[in-house]
Design a protein around this motif. Structure first.
Motif, PDB file in Angstrom:
ATOM      1  N   SER A  45       0.862  -1.208  -0.027  1.00 10.47           N
ATOM      2  CA  SER A  45      -0.060   0.004   0.063  1.00 10.47           C
ATOM      3  C   SER A  45       0.762   1.193  -0.176  1.00 10.47           C
ATOM      4  O   SER A  45       0.582   2.116  -0.644  1.00 10.47           O
ATOM      5  N   GLU A  49       0.814   4.198  -2.749  1.00 14.28           N
ATOM      6  CA  GLU A  49       0.646   5.613  -2.436  1.00 14.28           C
ATOM      7  C   GLU A  49       1.838   6.368  -3.255  1.00 14.28           C
ATOM      8  O   GLU A  49       1.433   7.548  -3.776  1.00 14.28           O
TER       9      GLU A  49
ATOM     10  N   THR B  15      -8.435   3.853  -2.302  1.00 17.05           N
ATOM     11  CA  THR B  15      -8.493   5.326  -1.722  1.00 17.05           C
ATOM     12  C   THR B  15      -8.525   5.346  -0.317  1.00 17.05           C
ATOM     13  O   THR B  15      -8.335   4.468   0.433  1.00 17.05           O
ATOM     14  N   LYS B  16      -8.496   6.733   0.198  1.00 15.03           N
ATOM     15  CA  LYS B  16      -8.389   6.896   1.629  1.00 15.03           C
ATOM     16  C   LYS B  16      -9.736   7.048   2.149  1.00 15.03           C
ATOM     17  O   LYS B  16     -10.153   7.023   3.269  1.00 15.03           O
ATOM     18  N   VAL B  80      -4.328   5.371   2.930  1.00 18.13           N
ATOM     19  CA  VAL B  80      -4.776   4.405   1.960  1.00 18.13           C
ATOM     20  C   VAL B  80      -4.863   3.018   2.769  1.00 18.13           C
ATOM     21  O   VAL B  80      -5.769   2.380   2.699  1.00 18.13           O
ATOM     22  N   THR B  84      -7.739   0.653   3.441  1.00 21.20           N
ATOM     23  CA  THR B  84      -7.987  -0.887   3.332  1.00 21.20           C
ATOM     24  C   THR B  84      -7.989  -1.635   4.408  1.00 21.20           C
ATOM     25  O   THR B  84      -8.797  -2.705   4.327  1.00 21.20           O
TER      26      THR B  84
END
Lengths: 125, 117
Positions: A45, A49, B15-16, B80, B84
């Motif tokens: 992740s 990013e 996404t966040k 993120v 997740t």
């Protein structure tokens, strides 16, 4: 309202075991479970990013004026244009972290297929 | 490997911002006290996965006009990774008897206040 010691049960059900999707055995072999390793997930992740940041083309900056460390001596190309701008250095920094993360993922999961622009670190003897 | 390649692709859907659907009914949101409770429950439980930067729960319009995103809960995380984790932890769990569905939501739409996606 909402406070004041009023005891109230959360609407969330207790963390009941989720219906686990049983993977067929051949699938287990295929994934090896390694993609669910939390460490690899964290690396993935972060990698995602960074990739997003680099691809978004948005201005990369270290932070507000004053909070930054001193800039290095400027380097100019032979046209007299400065090469090591703040933007350029921020991008380089992200790129280095990206390469580093990919190296770590490969170390943990040799089956990982790195992106095309990944350059493995030179091995020093 | 397929999953990893998928995650590396530009525009990957993580996404966040997480959107929970099938969570709350308009009736529950109409009552102020219930609404406060729901917001609190969300902050408490969803904050366990990472730092929440914003929680948006659209409420029904008193004049009966349709509200975009009504019945959904939007959770914005600081990164993120947290979103997740939250998606994995919340998807399929029950909230007030409803089975929650958690999906990533467009950060752009969210920041523009567009909850209709």
């Amino acid at each position: 309202s909402g406070t004041g010691g009023r005891k109230r049960k959360s609407r969330w059900a207790d963390d009941e075991p989720k219906p686990v999707i049983q993977l067929p055995d051949f699938m287990k072999d295929f994934t090896g479970g390694i993609e669910f390793d939390p460490e690899i997930q964290a690396l993935n992740s972060r990698l995602l990013e960074i990739s997003r940041k680099l691809q978004s083309g948005m201005l990369l900056d270290d932070g507000p004026e004053g909070a930054r460390s001193p800039s290095p001596e400027p380097i100019y190309d032979n046209m007299g244009v400065r090469i090591n701008t703040r933007e350029y250095r921020a991008r380089e920094k992200l790129n280095r972290e990206r390469q580093e993360i990919i190296s770590q993922i490969i170390k943990k999961n040799p089956a990982f297929k790195p992106p095309a622009d990944y350059r493995p670190p030179k091995l020093h003897k | 490997i397929a999953l990893q390649r998928f995650m590396l692709q530009p525009g990957a859907p993580a996404t966040k911002v997480l959107c929970l659907t099938e969570v709350v009914t308009p009736d529950e949101l109409r009552d102020d006290e219930d609404y406060e409770d729901i917001v609190e429950d969300m902050r408490t439980e969803c904050g366990k996965f990472g730092t929440l930067t914003n929680v948006v729960i659209p409420r029904p319009n008193p004049n009966g006009e349709p509200t975009p995103g009504l019945g959904k809960v939007f959770l914005e995380y600081v990164d993120v990774e947290s979103a997740t984790k939250a998606r994995q932890g919340l998807n399929g769990r029950k909230f007030g008897g409803n089975q929650v569905v958690a999906v990533f939501y467009s950060e752009n739409k969210f920041s523009e206040g567009d909850y209709d996606g």
